[in-house]
Design a protein around this motif. Structure first.
Motif, PDB file in Angstrom:
ATOM      1  N   GLU A  89     -26.512  33.225  70.167  1.00  0.00           N
ATOM      2  CA  GLU A  89     -25.566  34.358  69.658  1.00  0.00           C
ATOM      3  C   GLU A  89     -26.226  35.520  69.743  1.00  0.00           C
ATOM      4  OE1 GLU A  89     -23.893  33.183  66.098  1.00  0.00           O
ATOM      5  OE2 GLU A  89     -23.063  31.435  66.707  1.00  0.00           O
ATOM      6  N   ALA A  90     -27.864  35.918  69.448  1.00  0.00           N
ATOM      7  CA  ALA A  90     -28.319  36.834  69.446  1.00  0.00           C
ATOM      8  C   ALA A  90     -28.231  37.611  70.736  1.00  0.00           C
ATOM      9  CB  ALA A  90     -29.653  36.548  69.045  1.00  0.00           C
ATOM     10  N   ALA A 136     -27.343  35.751  78.536  1.00  0.00           N
ATOM     11  CA  ALA A 136     -26.820  35.698  77.040  1.00  0.00           C
ATOM     12  C   ALA A 136     -26.294  34.474  76.810  1.00  0.00           C
ATOM     13  CB  ALA A 136     -25.652  36.858  77.197  1.00  0.00           C
ATOM     14  N   PHE A 137     -25.519  33.816  77.849  1.00  0.00           N
ATOM     15  CA  PHE A 137     -24.741  32.688  77.089  1.00  0.00           C
ATOM     16  C   PHE A 137     -25.594  31.461  77.393  1.00  0.00           C
ATOM     17  CE2 PHE A 137     -21.758  35.648  78.271  1.00  0.00           C
ATOM     18  CZ  PHE A 137     -20.894  35.768  77.274  1.00  0.00           C
ATOM     19  N   PRO A 192     -19.546  36.015  68.307  1.00  0.00           N
ATOM     20  CA  PRO A 192     -20.059  35.708  69.623  1.00  0.00           C
ATOM     21  C   PRO A 192     -19.777  34.430  70.318  1.00  0.00           C
ATOM     22  CG  PRO A 192     -21.902  35.929  68.080  1.00  0.00           C
ATOM     23  CD  PRO A 192     -20.779  36.024  67.488  1.00  0.00           C
ATOM     24  N   GLN A 193     -19.394  33.312  69.631  1.00  0.00           N
ATOM     25  CA  GLN A 193     -19.341  32.099  70.006  1.00  0.00           C
ATOM     26  C   GLN A 193     -17.915  32.162  70.576  1.00  0.00           C
ATOM     27  OE1 GLN A 193     -19.379  32.967  66.755  1.00  0.00           O
ATOM     28  NE2 GLN A 193     -17.917  31.967  65.721  1.00  0.00           N
ATOM     29  N   GLU A 194     -16.949  33.074  70.372  1.00  0.00           N
ATOM     30  CA  GLU A 194     -15.439  32.962  70.873  1.00  0.00           C
ATOM     31  C   GLU A 194     -15.607  33.912  72.040  1.00  0.00           C
ATOM     32  OE1 GLU A 194     -12.683  34.161  68.048  1.00  0.00           O
ATOM     33  OE2 GLU A 194     -13.547  32.468  66.501  1.00  0.00           O
TER      34      GLU A 194
END
Length: 189
Positions: free
Chosen positions: A111-112, A106-107, A36-38
């Motif tokens: 990550e969740a 979300a951001f 998710p970090q990408e």
């Protein structure tokens, strides 16, 4: 009959484009779901905006605004099918609102939340694909069978005028996004 062919071809081509675009979004989501970090928030937002524009605006005008009313007018046997399609559309609209809410937080929440966004967006894409399949496999064949030549002429004329309006707007400098333009129902259908 030529205009009926144009209307059906237009719907078919747009569905293929939409299906292809949805597949690319799902591929991006599935590829990056475990990383998710990408995931690029700007890319997700841009894809969501484009998908919304394409899937909802065009769909609402052409399928829900023209084709479904013409089928409803032509036959009573379409009641259950049209109700299913309308239900999928309502569910999709609810999912879209949920995706937008998830995107907004979300951001900034880790990550969740990004994983949840990916799952929610994937569910929205699945809903769109289900609706497209039902339209292609059930609605279009029924429409071909029950809509009169005059009905197809009205549908095709509306499609042509809408497509001409899209071309005109897309060639103007600083053209307004499709979703910001006012949707008008098909005349006489």
């Amino acid at each position: 009959m030529l205009i009926a062919t144009y209307a059906l071809l237009t719907l078919s081509v747009e569905q293929k484009k939409e299906r292809s675009f949805i597949s690319r979004i799902q591929q991006y989501l599935h590829t990056n779901a475990e990383k998710p970090q990408e995931i690029d928030p700007a890319r997700i937002e841009a894809q969501l905006d484009e998908l919304t524009q394409f899937a909802e605006s065009r769909h609402q005008l052409k399928v829900e605004g023209c084709l479904m009313p013409a089928v409803r007018k032509a036959t009573r046997e379409a009641g259950a099918l049209l109700a299913d399609l309308e239900s999928l559309s309502r569910i999709g609209n609810d999912m879209l609102r949920s995706v937008r809410k998830c995107l907004g937080r979300a951001f900034s929440h880790g990550e969740a939340q990004i994983k949840h966004l990916c799952q929610t967006m994937d569910l929205y894409c699945q809903n769109l694909l289900e609706r497209l399949a039902k339209e292609e496999q059930e609605l279009l064949p029924l429409a071909q069978r029950v809509i009169s030549s005059e009905g197809w002429f009205a549908i095709g004329t509306t499609f042509l005028s809408h497509d001409a309006g899209d071309d005109e707007v897309s060639h103007r400098p600083n053209a307004a996004p499709m979703r910001a333009r006012r949707r008008t129902p098909a005349p006489g259908i």
